[in-house]
Structures are given as C-alpha cells and as structure tokens.
Design a protein around this motif. Structure first.
Motif, PDB file in Angstrom:
ATOM      1  N   ASP A  56       0.848  -1.198   0.000  1.00  0.00           N
ATOM      2  CA  ASP A  56       0.000   0.000   0.000  1.00  0.00           C
ATOM      3  C   ASP A  56       0.878   1.241   0.000  1.00  0.00           C
ATOM      4  OD1 ASP A  56      -2.302   1.481  -0.027  1.00  0.00           O
ATOM      5  OD2 ASP A  56      -3.018   0.880   1.956  1.00  0.00           O
ATOM      6  N   TYR A  98     -11.138   9.336   0.806  1.00  0.00           N
ATOM      7  CA  TYR A  98     -10.373  10.501   1.250  1.00  0.00           C
ATOM      8  C   TYR A  98     -11.290  11.711   1.140  1.00  0.00           C
ATOM      9  CZ  TYR A  98      -6.162   7.649   0.396  1.00  0.00           C
ATOM     10  OH  TYR A  98      -5.205   6.667   0.401  1.00  0.00           O
ATOM     11  N   ILE A 125     -11.761   3.137   5.081  1.00  0.00           N
ATOM     12  CA  ILE A 125     -11.724   2.054   4.101  1.00  0.00           C
ATOM     13  C   ILE A 125     -12.834   1.055   4.408  1.00  0.00           C
ATOM     14  CG2 ILE A 125     -10.079   0.600   5.370  1.00  0.00           C
ATOM     15  CD1 ILE A 125      -8.766   0.055   2.576  1.00  0.00           C
ATOM     16  N   ARG A 130     -11.360  -3.465  -1.948  1.00  0.00           N
ATOM     17  CA  ARG A 130     -11.994  -2.581  -0.979  1.00  0.00           C
ATOM     18  C   ARG A 130     -12.069  -1.185  -1.595  1.00  0.00           C
ATOM     19  NH1 ARG A 130      -7.625  -3.248   3.444  1.00  0.00           N
ATOM     20  NH2 ARG A 130      -6.396  -3.518   1.525  1.00  0.00           N
ATOM     21  N   VAL A 175      -9.029  -0.434  -3.748  1.00  0.00           N
ATOM     22  CA  VAL A 175      -7.794  -0.876  -3.098  1.00  0.00           C
ATOM     23  C   VAL A 175      -7.682  -2.385  -3.240  1.00  0.00           C
ATOM     24  CG1 VAL A 175      -6.494  -0.985  -0.944  1.00  0.00           C
ATOM     25  CG2 VAL A 175      -7.929   1.014  -1.442  1.00  0.00           C
ATOM     26  N   SER A 197      -4.171  -1.996  -7.089  1.00  0.00           N
ATOM     27  CA  SER A 197      -4.927  -0.780  -6.785  1.00  0.00           C
ATOM     28  C   SER A 197      -4.868   0.222  -7.937  1.00  0.00           C
ATOM     29  CB  SER A 197      -4.385  -0.128  -5.504  1.00  0.00           C
ATOM     30  OG  SER A 197      -4.507  -0.996  -4.396  1.00  0.00           O
ATOM     31  N   ARG A 249     -11.324   2.854  -0.583  1.00  0.00           N
ATOM     32  CA  ARG A 249     -10.792   3.798   0.405  1.00  0.00           C
ATOM     33  C   ARG A 249     -11.329   5.188   0.099  1.00  0.00           C
ATOM     34  NH1 ARG A 249      -5.289   3.140   0.120  1.00  0.00           N
ATOM     35  NH2 ARG A 249      -5.142   1.905   2.022  1.00  0.00           N
ATOM     36  N   GLU A 284       1.109   4.839   1.981  1.00  0.00           N
ATOM     37  CA  GLU A 284       0.649   5.427   3.243  1.00  0.00           C
ATOM     38  C   GLU A 284       1.050   6.889   3.301  1.00  0.00           C
ATOM     39  OE1 GLU A 284       2.432   2.885   6.168  1.00  0.00           O
ATOM     40  OE2 GLU A 284       0.715   1.524   6.148  1.00  0.00           O
ATOM     41  N   ALA A 320     -10.157   9.966   6.438  1.00  0.00           N
ATOM     42  CA  ALA A 320      -9.890   8.826   5.565  1.00  0.00           C
ATOM     43  C   ALA A 320     -10.544   7.603   6.182  1.00  0.00           C
ATOM     44  CB  ALA A 320      -8.390   8.599   5.389  1.00  0.00           C
TER      45      ALA A 320
END
Length: 535
Positions: free
Chosen positions: A54, A373, A390, A369, A219, A226, A371, A56, A388
C-alpha cells in the motif's frame, strides 16, 4: 494589536542544483511492503508496485491527489489511456494487464524517458506541477505558511500551530510535495497573491477541482492491483481536447487566454483542471521549501468534467453535483452509493471507476476494498477537517441480486431513526424547560434546542455502524426497522436518564411523552384529560 508583517520582496532565484530533488529517484512516497515501511521515488514505486502492499500518505487530501497523478502514469504505461478503445476491448486489455501481475519494466523506462527532467521538484525552468514565471509575475510571494493548510497565514489567529508569518519554518521537500498537491486539488477560492500575466491581472482565484469533496478509490492486495483497478474507462472522457498531464506538455499554460483548456482523457480530467498556479522556492541545498507563490491559473470559469472517483447525486432541480465531504458522516453511510447506480432517496450515482470494476468479478473484484479521502471545507477559505476510511472487501456485493437495494434500505432506515431520535430529544428538552407544564406547546419562544441532540447522535452512530456491518456480513436484512428503532430508544433512555438525576413528575411525564416520537407516534390529550396515542 501587532501590525501585519510587511510584504516580502521577490527573493533571488534559487542556487540549488537543477538536478536536486528528482521525484523519480528520491525517496518521498511512503509505502508499505508487508510490515516494512520505507519511502520510494516514482520509478521504484512502479517497478516494485506488485510487491508493495500500500501507499501510506498524509494528509488525506494529498493522498487523494497523489493517487490521481499515479493513475495517469499507470494508464500511460499500460496503454489503458487509449480513448479510441471500445468498452469491451478496454475491459479485455485491463484484464490482460492484471493477469501479467506487474508493470512492464521497459514501458516504465520508455514513459519516464519521454519526459526527462520533468519530475524535478525545484527545476528552474519546468518545476513539477509548478509555474516558474510567478517570480516575475507576482510582486510578492505568498509565504510557505500559505502552502500548508493547517498553518496560520497572514493575520489569521494562531491556534493549533505556532508557525507565524514572522517565523515560518521551512518544509522538508518530501512534505512540500503533498502540500503542493493539496493546494492544486483542494485550494480555496477568493483573494490570493496578485498576478499579472501580459495584459491579464487579478488577485483572486477559483476553488480547486476537488474542494470539499470525498473521493473513493479501489484498493487491491498490492499497489499494482490498486492502480490498475483504479484506472477509469477513458472512452468516457473523450471531449475532443488534449489528453495531457502538466508534465507532459511542451509549453507552460498560457494564462492570457483566460479560459482553461478543455480537459480530455485521463490526463486532462485527473490533472488538467487546476485553478491555482503554485511555485516553491527551495533552500540552498535543495532539501527544503522556504517560500511559495500561490495565485490564480485562469481568469474565467473552468470547463466542467465529472471526476471518476466522486459520488454524484441529484438536487431538486435534477442537476447532478459531487457529494460533499462531511466529517460528521461515517463512511458506511456512503457504502450503498458505491454499489448502486441510483440509491433512490438522493439519486446518488456511484463513482465511474467503481462501476467499471464490476467487470473484474471473475478475478480481482472479491478482493477489492474502497478507500475514502475527504476534506470537509466550505466553498471559499474555511478548512474544517480531513478524514480517511476504508470499507471491507465487499464491492462484489454489487452483483448479488437484491443485496445493494437491501443495504440502501437499511442505511435509509438508520438515518430515519436517528432523525426521529434527534427530534424526540429536542422536543423533550424543550418540554422540560417550558413553563407550560411539560406540554411543550405554550411559551416556547426563546427555548434553545439544548445539548441532548448532539449527545444522542454521538451515542447512536457508532452502534448503528456496528449493527450495519454485522447485518451486511451475515446478509441478514429482515426486521431492520425494529432493530434500529430499539437502538434509538435505548439511546434516548440513556441520554434522558443521565441528564435528569432527579426526575420530577412533570419532567418524567414530558420525557415519556416525547419518547413516543421515536415510534412515529405523537401524544394528544383525549376528552377525559388522559393522554392517548395516535399514529
């Protein structure tokens, strides 16, 4: 009151090496590989995307902007930016890219080789996503504090950050990149540093293309998945304009033409709608940003385009607009809008990119999934809170008959009962503070709604979220109203019991009467003077 700081004169050109801080090579993107964390440059990110778990990044608005930039590059590398490709052919190509399991190394080198020097953050002639002409076109700089949205700038009060305009601490270059992205996508409208370009001048700008919105990105299990799943079907965005990102153009934008170019394709829609022009000044060693210019990019209204990561809902006039971010609204309340083309109550339309991933149902879809923002802002200058979140890997529920509709109905029921809870608590507070013996009918003028509503919502929503996900996971959609109603009644009792230590008969009677509002009933007095229930 101290006088405001005097405007700074234009500082001299930077003395940093033109090769300083090349975003292709320097480690600035925080990534995770399993439990290990490190920072990588753009080249390594794409070369290792299939093993990276991922990205971050913080703050969330900067992360939302970065994913859009990376998506443009991913589309170029995979040839998924071809607007002449029909729907079926594009879907097949996306599936083929996913089947390979990684980005083609030669394609990565070929793409970055076509744009040498364009990813240097402090390049004097073509700094990445910046306009070097602002040194001459703006009489004063804006200050590095203006770049960071949570720092006070100008005459604003100092509350949570003590970086005043008199002592602005420099920003590390890897941090400055994300604040640059945040300004370009979420920057405010209104007054800005004045700019004169030829015969065109002004001291105000329009809001960034994502201001006060909430974005939803697919995601996967790796950064590679992704990015590929997050590429929208580009044939939806062929508007006849140029499909170019700012770092791909041969010339800098011409602000004297007043109207922004028509955005087209993935480059135009995702990176071609900025309304601000920004320039960073580096420190002597090229490791920090010490000052900024932030001003307008275009004088006239931008050409509209729908962003593929936003939910669009319909207003009373039938016009669709992007759903706004709301820090008080939990992510699960948007989940049905990620599964359906029309949620019914507000005619919400799911993001284009999430509608497209349904074609991955045989491969990646069960693992995906979403996510979110978001940046809760007003339309001009006030920045409230970013967030944020998910979802679980449940986007495949969109393909289960009747399930999306049941999920939407459950969400609407939960919201309805919360509204009835707030109404009951408000009426109870008014009643017990009303000198009309708790009837809440006479002499109500001037009685505030009180604190019980906020207390009730604070208690209700976390439990409603747990109940929602429990039912979704179990596919249990029966007796929804009864369960959420009981939750609302329990919260009502907690709030009123906790706040009324001594229950006088009048107060107890008022609380019991208003409790019935949660059941959709109201109390009225019968002919014998006794209260009776009516629906």
């Amino acid at each position: 009151m101290p006088s405001p700081p005097t405007p700074r004169s234009v500082p001299p050109p930077p003395v940093a090496d033109t090769s300083a801080y090349d975003l292709l090579e320097r480690g600035w993107v925080p990534v995770r590989e399993g439990e290990a964390r490190r920072k990588v440059g753009l080249r390594e990110l794409f070369e290792q995307a299939h093993v990276l778990t991922d990205i971050e990044t913080s703050p969330p608005p900067g992360a939302s902007a970065l994913w859009r930039v990376l998506t443009v590059i991913a589309a170029r590398i995979t040839d998924l930016d071809d607007m002449t490709c029909g729907s079926d052919a594009w879907n097949d190509r996306q599936a083929d890219v996913l089947a390979k399991g990684c980005f083609d190394q030669d394609a990565i080198e070929k793409y970055f080789g076509r744009h040498p020097g364009r990813f240097r953050l402090f390049d004097p002639s073509r700094p990445w996503l910046q306009d070097p002409r602002l040194r001459e076109q703006c009489k004063t700089s804006s200050g590095v504090n203006k770049l960071v949205m949570f720092r006070p700038a100008g005459n604003n009060q100092v509350w949570f950050n003590h970086a005043t305009a008199l002592t602005p601490p420099p920003l590390r270059a890897d941090e400055a990149v994300f604040h640059l992205l945040t300004q370009l996508y979420y920057g405010p409208s209104g007054q800005c540093t004045p700019r004169t370009a030829g015969t065109v001048s002004g001291g105000n700008s329009k809001a960034g293309p994502l201001r006060r919105t909430i974005s939803f990105h697919p995601v996967g299990r790796t950064v590679f998945e992704s990015l590929v799943a997050g590429i929208p079907p580009v044939h939806h965005y062929d508007t006849g304009g140029l499909d170019q990102a700012p770092w791909e153009t041969d010339d800098l934008p011409d602000p004297t033409r007043r109207l922004a170019p028509r955005p087209s394709g993935i480059g135009g829609v995702l990176t071609g709608r900025f309304q601000h022009a920004v320039l960073l000044q580096p420190s002597a060693d090229g490791e920090y940003a010490t000052d900024t210019w932030i001003t307008w990019a275009w004088r006239d209204q931008e050409f509209p385009a729908e962003d593929p990561y936003l939910i669009y809902q319909q207003n009373k006039e039938g016009t669709y607009y992007a759903r706004q971010a709301d820090a008080s609204r939990a992510l699960w309340r948007d989940f049905d809008a990620l599964l359906m083309e029309d949620t019914g109550d507000n005619h919400a339309r799911r993001p284009t990119v999430l509608a497209a991933v349904e074609d991955l149902r045989g491969s990646l879809l069960p693992e995906l999934r979403a996510r979110a923002y978001g940046f809760d802002q007003d339309g001009q200058t006030r920045d409230k809170e970013w967030m944020a979140g998910i979802t679980p890997a449940m986007l495949a529920l969109a393909n289960e008959d009747g399930v999306p509709h049941a999920i939407s109905t459950m969400r609407q029921t939960a919201e309805l009962l919360e509204g009835q809870l707030r109404h009951a608590l408000r009426e109870a507070w008014i009643a017990i503070n009303d000198p009309s013996n708790g009837e809440g009918k006479a002499q109500r003028t001037g009685i505030a709604h009180g604190p019980w509503q906020a207390d009730g919502s604070f208690r209700y929503w976390p439990r409603a979220e747990r109940l929602f996900w429990e039912r979704v996971r179990a596919r249990r959609f029966n007796q929804v109203t009864e369960e959420f109603k009981q939750l609302a009644l329990d919260v009502y009792d907690e709030v009123t019991d906790r706040n009324t230590v001594v229950l006088q008969p009048r107060i107890k009677r008022a609380i019991e009467m208003k409790r019935e509002l949660i059941n959709g009933r109201k109390r009225q007095r019968g002919g014998n003077g006794q209260g009776g229930d009516v629906m």
